[in-house]
Each structure stands twice: as structure tokens, then as C-alpha cells.
Write an enzyme that holds these catalytic residues in place. Structure first.
Site, PDB file in Angstrom:
ATOM      1  CB  CYS A  77      -0.889  -0.009   1.241  1.00 55.15           C
ATOM      2  SG  CYS A  77       0.052  -0.210   2.761  1.00 55.15           S
ATOM      3  CG  ASP A 122       1.065  -8.595   6.566  1.00 52.49           C
ATOM      4  OD1 ASP A 122       0.011  -8.238   6.023  1.00 52.49           O
ATOM      5  OD2 ASP A 122       2.173  -8.129   6.255  1.00 52.49           O
ATOM      6  CB  ILE A 156      11.488  -7.049 -20.276  1.00 56.87           C
ATOM      7  CG1 ILE A 156      10.504  -6.523 -19.225  1.00 56.87           C
ATOM      8  CG2 ILE A 156      11.876  -5.928 -21.240  1.00 56.87           C
ATOM      9  CD1 ILE A 156      11.101  -5.472 -18.311  1.00 56.87           C
TER      10      ILE A 156
END
Length: 669
Positions: A2, A104, A299
Site C-alpha cells: 500500500c 499481517d 521483457i
């Protein structure tokens, strides 16, 4: 995973504006699009906000942060992951502790309540940044993980300390004025940063393995910095002498555990996969724990000299992985350059950062939120050409004559593509680095060697402020002598890289910032601190043996890696520079015309327009040597980045933009 933000006022009576906290969360909605929360109790002088990306405990209401527990005595917000948290929850539950979520993150305030901050930090394993306020001591803690995988910035205003996961979050506060300072600007042009600094005046980073303890006294804030962990290589002569198998088996054991822990999530987990042994090892080990084929993301570049997709495919096929290949060309790389700078909040020397941003976008496009990555392997096991060079120059003991000849030959011929970028074009020495370390590490020399270019490229007004400034001196001042004294030269070189290039480049514009730009969490098992604490015990000759780097890891991964990869020399993962391709050069010039025209450069007052134009002219000359073109390519990318930083963060009214973002998402309180 976050984003976090908050304000700690100098007085309890000072209110914290709710909408400002929400605006700060809105500025990092890309880090946490699934939910948001804020908390600012009356007469506390503290407020925190949070933008949530659900990885563990998908219940939106239970896992919402900030946590405000203990009857209103402890507030915290957390970014990242705590691995092995289930065991801690079980132990605490046996002591009668009740949890309100399955997250968590909730172990953080509970551990703090039971054993205090120092013991709590010893038990936390993973990649994290958090703030925690303790009302009993009227104290705020800001803490960053041991390697700096997760970012945490802060600044002080006249009345408060303001923090956030990104610089733009801090700039969303109306009391913070954005400004690029002279020293920060100089370091943007030479790539390597002074640990703990940013390009922005007054905005700092909590350094890896550190915490800030902030208290209030008579209307003023007292900020104390404490180190709680560091890479502690043994003093010369104190390493135990063990058989090779001890180190090989230990690396395999510790890496297996680190991978297993990072596969734990309530959403699917994939793997990044290049052609190097690091990401291939992670995919190979992770596949052993998965009942279904893992998703692997690769990639591919439109230049064979820089493309590793063929080797990556060989690895994917060996473990039956479901491989996604994203092929990138000039249009994709340069059309997304400015967007990348918005997220990195610092300049980039190579469009690899853009490539990584495009890859994280592809990961989310196929509905994945989490990938395991190979970052950290080169740092622990000496995988970069610069380490081999420093060991050859400063740590030749243990080599016979034939090995020395082979080593010198390998240094002269390997990685020629990166001369001037990854390896120094010519030797550069800093007196203060020499004094503290014993030599100027090769990893810093290419960037410090750009200092003359940078001084000429910087605007004369800023140049005046840098007359007596020496970047090597500034970097040396932030390195802890305790962890350098009486260490082997290879240990010193790795330590310096970890403190500078790993945190300031690889984990920033090559990691978190471009991953979280698309709400994707990257987990690097190699940067597990338990593995690192074993790795420092590995003798230098087990990390680099003859001309073979990462020897101990190669041996530990026998049977996991295909033979091609096991024998392959380290190849630095970079995007093709603009000078290698006419289409890319035209795209770079178009961006320079858009953001760094003479009028724009002169108006911004950051760069010298004449010198910038001279660099462009020199880059187009057929008489310019390839190694010079590599260096100039990096400098032009930095100059472009500086002007885009000015465009994004100086010209724009960030607080107003943040409120508009909050409005667009319905986050108005």
C-alpha cells in the site's frame, strides 16, 4: 502492500485536517486502489492515512488502516509485508491477544504493546515501512526495512513533521513548497545519490535499517535517528574456515526458505524472469512449491545485444512455466518516459525503468498483483563487474599467477557494452572515499566521473552553490566506518554498493516505484535479512572464484538452472540506449524538444542551455567514441529527467492537484 502518509504536529492542540490526509492518500492511489482510510483524533496532534492494495486478508473492512488500538493508545500504518506473521499471531493468541483482522499488519501494534519497539524490530521479517504513534510516550516512530525495499520520505515544516511513501504525497500538504536544491540537482545529473537524500529541498528518506523517533517538547519536535540493522561483514581473520559444501548448502537452504515465505498470499503469485541466474533461480525454486505452472513475465528488447528473452524462455520451458513476453520498442519506451519520472521522482540514466513500469502494467493486465524478483543476488554474492574489478585491484590474495592472468583478461573483455555506464570509462578517485574505504569503489566511479559534465550542465546560479562541493565527500560522510574498517576489499565494495546503488537506483526506479505505479507488489527473496546474515559469512573466494562471479550461488542452484545458465557470465540487464538505434534517438530528441527546449531550460533556471545543446551535437557526431556515447546518453536522460521533474512537481500546484484526485475518486470528507 500500500501507501502510507501522516502528520505529527509540534503541539497536541494543533488539529490535523482530515481532507489533507485524504488528499495525501489520493496522491498515491496507484499504490493502493482497493481502499483507503485515515485517522486524526481530536487533541492528539497526529494523523495518518493509508491507500490499500489487498494481498493478505481480502476483507476490505477488517484490513483497513490506520489501526487505532489499545483503547486509543497506539496508531499505526504499514506498507509492505511481514513474513512468518502467522507464527507470531499464534504465539500472541496463546497469550490471550485477540485480533480484529487476518492481516499481517496487525501484528505490528500488538508486538509493540507487548515488547517495545526494539524487540518488535527483531521479530519483523520482510519488506516494510511503517509509522507508529504511542500515546503513552507521545512518541512517533518512522521505520524502514533493512535494505530499503519499501520507500519512506519525510520533511519538517514550522509546525509539523510530514511523511509519506512518495515525495508527491508530502508535496500534497499545503505547508510544503517544492524546490530542487543545488546538491540534489547535481546528484540527479550524476545518477548516484547521497544516502538519505532526494532531489527536493528539505525532503529526506528514512535510511534502510533505520528508524526515526520523534517526540514533542515545548512546542518543538525532537527527531532522533537510530540504526537497528546493517550488513555486518566479518572483520578480516574472524571468518570460520568451512568446507565449500557448508556455504553452498547454506545458501540453498536460506534461499529456499526466503522463496517459500514470499509465496504466501491470498492472491496468485508470479515471477519476473530475465536471462540471468537470479530470476531463473527464483522461478526454479518457486516452481518446486507450486502445484500449478507459475506465471513468468519477461521483457524483450528490439536489439539482440540487450535482449535476454531467448535464454529466459529456455528457463521457463524447463519448469513448465506459463511465460508472458513483453516486447518493447522505441515508441513504448520513450512515450512512457515522462510518466515514469512522475513515479520515480528522480532521474533515470536508462529506459530500463520505463521497461519495468511497462512490465508491471502487463502483470496487472493479466490480473496478477504479486511477483517474485531476483533483485539482491548481485549485492549478496558479488555479481557485478565492478566487484570483480575491485577484488582484482585490491584483494588479490588467494590467486595463483594463472588465475590472475585469467582475471585480468576477463576484466578487459567482458561487458564491453556497458563501459562508461556500469564500468568506469577511466579511473576516478575521491580522496574522502579513499580515506574511509581504502579505495574509490568501481561501482561509483562511472557516476562520479560524470561530475565535470554535471558542473557544466548545471545552471550557473546553482553552480555557484557547488564551488566547494565534492560528491564523493558527501557520500563518504554517510558511510558507517564501523562496517568498513578491517573488512576485505570485496566486502567493502559490496557494502558501498548496497548503501548507494541498491537503495537509490535498483530498489527505487528499478523496483518499488515502477512496480507500485501499476499497483503491483514485487517481493525480492534475495533481500531476506536471514539469507543476508548467512551471505556475509561466505568467503570472498566463494563469491568470486577466478573469473566466475556468484560462484556459491551457481553451485547452490545446480539442478535448478539449465546448463546454459549455470555457465553464463553475468550480463547487466539494461534497455538499449538511444545512441544504438536511430528510432530511439529521434524519440529522445523529441522529448528533449518537448520538455527541454532552450526557452524551457532558461525559464526553469536548472540547467545550462548552451552546454545541453553541445552534448546533443556531440552525441550526433560520428567522431564521438562509443564509450563517450554511453556516458552522454546517460547524461541526456538525466537532463531530460530534471526538466520533467520541474514540469511535474514545480510548475504544477500539487496540493490542488491532490484535492482534484480525491474528488475524482469520491474521497471527500
Amino acid at each position: 502492500m500500500c501507501g502510507i502518509a501522516g502528520v505529527f504536529a509540534s503541539r497536541k492542540s494543533q488539529p490535523i485536517d482530515s481532507q489533507t490526509l485524504v488528499n495525501m492518500a489520493a496522491m498515491m492511489n496507484h499504490r493502493g486502489p482497493d481502499n483507503y482510510g485515515y485517522c486524526n483524533p481530536a487533541d492528539m496532534g497526529v494523523g495518518m492515512s493509508h491507500a490499500r492494495l489487498t494481498i493478505n486478508d481480502l476483507n476490505e473492512s477488517r484490513g483497513r488502516q490506520p489501526f487505532w488500538l489499545d483503547g486509543g493508545q497506539t496508531m499505526c500504518v504499514h506498507n509492505g509485508e511481514f513474513y512468518g506473521y502467522q507464527r507470531i499471531r499464534t504465539d500472541l493468541a496463546a497469550q490471550g491477544v485477540e485480533f480484529i483482522s487476518k492481516s499481517d499488519s496487525e501484528i505490528l501494534p500488538t508486538l509493540f504493546r507487548h515488547c517495545g519497539i526494539n524487540e518488535t524490530l527483531k521479530q519483523l521479517r520482510g519488506e516494510f515501512a511503517f509509522s507508529l504513534y504511542d500515546e503513552r510516550e507521545d512518541c512517533m516512530y518512522l521505520v524502514r526495512d533493512r535494505f530499503g525495499v519499501k520507500p519512506l520520505y519525510w520533511t519538517q515544516t514550522q509546525n509539523a513533521l510530514i511523511f509519506g511513501s512518495e515525495v508527491k504525497v508530502i508535496l500534497a500538504h499545503p505547508d510544503v513548497t517544492p524546490e530542487l536544491d543545488s546538491e540534489g540537482l547535481f546528484h540527479q545529473l550524476i545518477q548516484v545519490m547521497v544516502p538519505g537524500t532526494t532531489a527536493f529541498k528539505g525532503i529526506q528518506q528514512v535510511e534502510p535499517g533505520h528508524m526515526l523517533r520523534i517526540t514533542r517538547q515545548d512546542g518543538r519536535l525532537n527527531v532522533e535517528t537510530h540504526k537497528y540493522w546493517d550488513m555486518d561483514f566479518p572483520v578480516i581473520g574472524t571468518r570460520d574456515t568451512k568446507a565449500d559444501d557448508y556455504y553452498i548448502d547454506g545458501v540453498r537452504r536460506e534461499l529456499l526458505e526466503a522463496v517459500q515465505l514470499r509465496l504466501n498470499a491470498d492472491v496468485p503469485v508470479g515471477c519476473y524472469l530475465s536471462g540471468g541466474i537470479d530470476s531463473c533461480a527464483i522461478l526454479g525454486l518457486a516452481s518446486q512449491y507450486s502445484q500449478e505452472p507459475l506465471k513468468a513475465f519477461t521483457i524483450s528488447f528490439d536489439n539482440a545485444d540487450y535482449d535476454e528473452s531467448e535464454i529466459a524462455t529456455e528457463m521457463a520451458e524447463s519448469v513448465n512455466a506459463d511465460q508472458e513476453i513483453l516486447t518493447l520498442n522505441a515508441d513504448l519506451l520513450y512515450n512512457n518516459f515522462a510518466r515514469t519520472i512522475w513515479h520515480t521522482e528522480r532521474t533515470i540514466y536508462n529506459t530500463l525503468a520505463v521497461a519495468k513500469l511497462m512490465m508491471s502494467q502487463q502483470v496487472r493486465h493479466v490480473n496478477y498483483k504479486v511477483v517474485l524478483t531476483g533483485e539482491g543476488s548481485d549485492e549478496l554474492f558479488a555479481g557485478y563487474p565492478a566487484f570483480r574489478q575491485d577484488m582484482y585491484l585490491h584483494g588479490m590474495e588467494g590467486l595463483d599467477a594463472d588465475q590472475a592472468i585469467e582475471w585480468r583478461r576477463s576484466l578487459e573483455t567482458s561487458n564491453a557494452l556497458f563501459k562508461g555506464a556500469m564500468l568506469p570509462k577511466e579511473e576516478y578517485a575521491s580522496a574522502d572515499l579513499d580515506s574511509k574505504i581504502g579505495f574509490t569503489p568501481s561501482c561509483l566511479q562511472p557516476w562520479l566521473g560524470c561530475s565535470d559534465h554535471a558542473r557544466q550542465l548545471i545552471h550557473p546560479e546553482h553552480r555557484k552553490n557547488l564551488v566547494d562541493y565534492e560528491p564523493g565527500t558527501a557520500i563518504a560522510s554517510k558511510l558507517d566506518s564501523h562496517y568498513l574498517t578491517q573488512r576485505h576489499p570485496l566486502d567493502k565494495a559490496q557494502y558501498v554498493w548496497i548503501k548507494t546503488m541498491l537503495e537509490g537506483q535498483i530498489l527505487t526506479w528499478g523496483g518499488d516505484r515502477v512496480d507500485m505505479a501499476n499497483s503491483m507488489e514485487a517481493r525480492p527473496p534475495f533481500l531476506d535479512h536471514k539469507l543476508a546474515e548467512f551471505a556475509v559469512q561466505v568467503p570472498p573466494h566463494m563469491r568470486i572464484r577466478g573469473s566466475k562471479e556468484k560462484y556459491v550461488l551457481r553451485e547452490a542452484m545446480k539442478g535448478v538452472l539449465p546448463e546454459t545458465l549455470y555457465k553464463r557470465e553475468k550480463f547487466a540487464f539494461m534497455a538499449p540506449p538511444a545512441h544504438t538505434d536511430d528510432a530511439k534517438w529521434k524519440k529522445l530528441k523529441a522529448l528533449l524538444n518537448k520538455y527541454a527546449s532552450r526557452d524551457q531550460v532558461e525559464a526553469a533556471g536548472l540547467l545550462d542551455a548552451d552546454y545541453l545543446e553541445s552534448l546533443v551535437t556531440k552525441q550526433e557526431s560520428d567522431a564521438t567514441e562509443v564509450s563517450d556515447k554511453v556516458q552522454i546518453d546517460a547524461i541526456l536522460n538525466h537532463a531530460l529527467g530534471v526538466m520533467i521533474l520541474h514540469h511535474h512537481f514545480i510548475e504544477r500546484d500539487i496540493p490542488t492537484y491532490a484535492y482534484e484526485q480525491a474528488q475524482s475518486m469520491g474521497w471527500v470528507v
